[in-house]
Design an enzyme around this catalytic site. Structure first.
Site, short mmCIF file in Angstrom:
data_model
loop_
_atom_site.label_atom_id
_atom_site.label_comp_id
_atom_site.label_asym_id
_atom_site.label_seq_id
_atom_site.Cartn_x
_atom_site.Cartn_y
_atom_site.Cartn_z
N ASP A 216 0.86 -1.19 0.00
CA ASP A 216 0.00 0.00 0.00
C ASP A 216 0.89 1.24 0.00
O ASP A 216 2.12 1.13 0.03
CB ASP A 216 -0.94 -0.01 1.21
N HIS A 254 -13.10 -1.42 -8.07
CA HIS A 254 -14.36 -0.67 -8.17
C HIS A 254 -14.19 0.79 -7.74
O HIS A 254 -15.12 1.59 -7.89
CB HIS A 254 -15.48 -1.35 -7.37
#
Length: 350
Positions: A216, A254
């Protein structure tokens, strides 16, 4: 247009009322959580009479007589059981158990953050967003992107991370139990956009022979330390992803446009070996318009679809739309398994 009959008119009125006041269900559940109703019922461990329940809640004496109205709505919406032997005994349903503070897989933080004014404000700007040139409704409301807002508001950012972690705990628990075949033959896996490592930690514990990496942004993983077969690496998925056998993308794509999704997927493809050497990308995300899904799942999918549009100008995707992305990114095969409730397990191969 033809004139509606009296029955049609009254049915239309009821349907419209339900849309107008749909927010009352979520608001009632939030109120119940803030008052501690699920926690009290959970601690009691069996159906609890109304008087005992009321005695355990932080209520002003003048409001005690109003509590049955709230409980009635919670029963009707499926968040509480009201027992037939005595209409004044209550217990938790499977849904309300997920809002108990001491339930390991609770998602109460997800409920609470979605009622925060900074998120609600974006919904109120939806019609304005359709008429302006701002990138998102959230940007319309706050003058900045969703992610930039958290950079300036670290408390809300921390609350958001907690909410995402709560969702990840639940889905990771089901994932490692019901999708064990996914991990067969893997030596290494990277969870891209893995946050604080909730999902990767569960995977690493269930699969001690697999080296698991949480990948991340540096500011997300800077203070996190791995152990055993789990480690944290900082970087950007748009630049370079650590080379492994398999890459996991849980509810990542998404958040992004089709163009950005293709970029991410191409970076994934660069970081895994060929299929015959075990290379694959594992995606956990919604597949819209699946005829096998129940109405409860479909309703949740459409709500999430609209939320992605409001926050990121992104969307949930149909099977055809997913396949188009995979083809454009250079993947040759995909396998979709609707085994994770409102989400599906998607495996794609180079």
């Amino acid at each position: 247009m033809s004139v509606m009959s009296s029955s049609e008119l009254l049915q239309a009125q009821a349907q419209t009322w339900n849309h107008i006041f749909d927010f009352t269900n979520s608001s009632a559940v939030r109120c119940a959580v803030q008052l501690g109703i699920p926690d009290v019922l959970y601690k009691h461990g069996k159906p609890m009479c109304l008087s005992d329940l009321l005695s355990q809640l932080p209520l002003h004496p003048s409001k005690v007589s109003s509590m049955p109205i709230l409980l009635r709505l919670l029963v009707h919406s499926g968040f509480l059981n009201q027992h037939e032997k005595d209409h004044y005994y209550y217990s938790l349903t499977p849904a309300s158990r997920l809002l108990v503070r001491n339930e390991p897989l609770n998602i109460r933080s997800l409920l609470l953050i979605n009622h925060e004014p900074f998120l609600q404000k974006a919904w109120f700007e939806l019609s304005s967003w359709f008429q302006n040139d701002f990138p998102t409704a959230f940007h319309t409301a706050h003058g900045k992107s969703f992610w930039d807002y958290f950079t300036e508001k670290p408390r809300q950012g921390s609350d958001f991370n907690d909410a995402m972690a709560s969702d990840s705990r639940l889905i990771a628990d089901v994932f490692v139990k019901e999708c064990k075949h996914v991990f067969e033959g893997l030596e290494s896996l990277v969870d891209v956009g893995g946050g604080t490592g909730t999902v990767a930690t569960v995977i690493a514990k269930a699969n001690p022979t697999i080296k698991c990496i949480v990948f991340d942004l540096p500011r997300v993983v800077a203070d996190l330390k791995g152990s055993g077969n789990l480690e944290f690496v900082g970087g950007s998925m748009f630049d370079e992803i650590p080379h492994v056998n398999a890459i996991l993308l849980k509810c990542i794509l998404h958040d992004w446009s089709d163009e950005d999704c293709v970029k991410i997927l191409k970076k994934c493809k660069e970081s895994i070996p060929s299929r015959d050497k075990g290379g694959k990308v594992i995606i956990i995300d919604i597949v819209m318009e699946d005829p096998t899904q129940s109405d409860e799942f479909v309703r949740a999918q459409h709500s999430m679809d609209l939320l992605m549009m409001i926050l990121f100008a992104a969307k949930e995707r149909t099977k055809k739309e997913w396949q188009k992305l995979f083809t454009e990114a250079g993947f040759t095969e995909c396998k979709i398994t609707p085994s994770l409730g409102l989400r599906s397990l998607i495996e794609i191969y180079p």
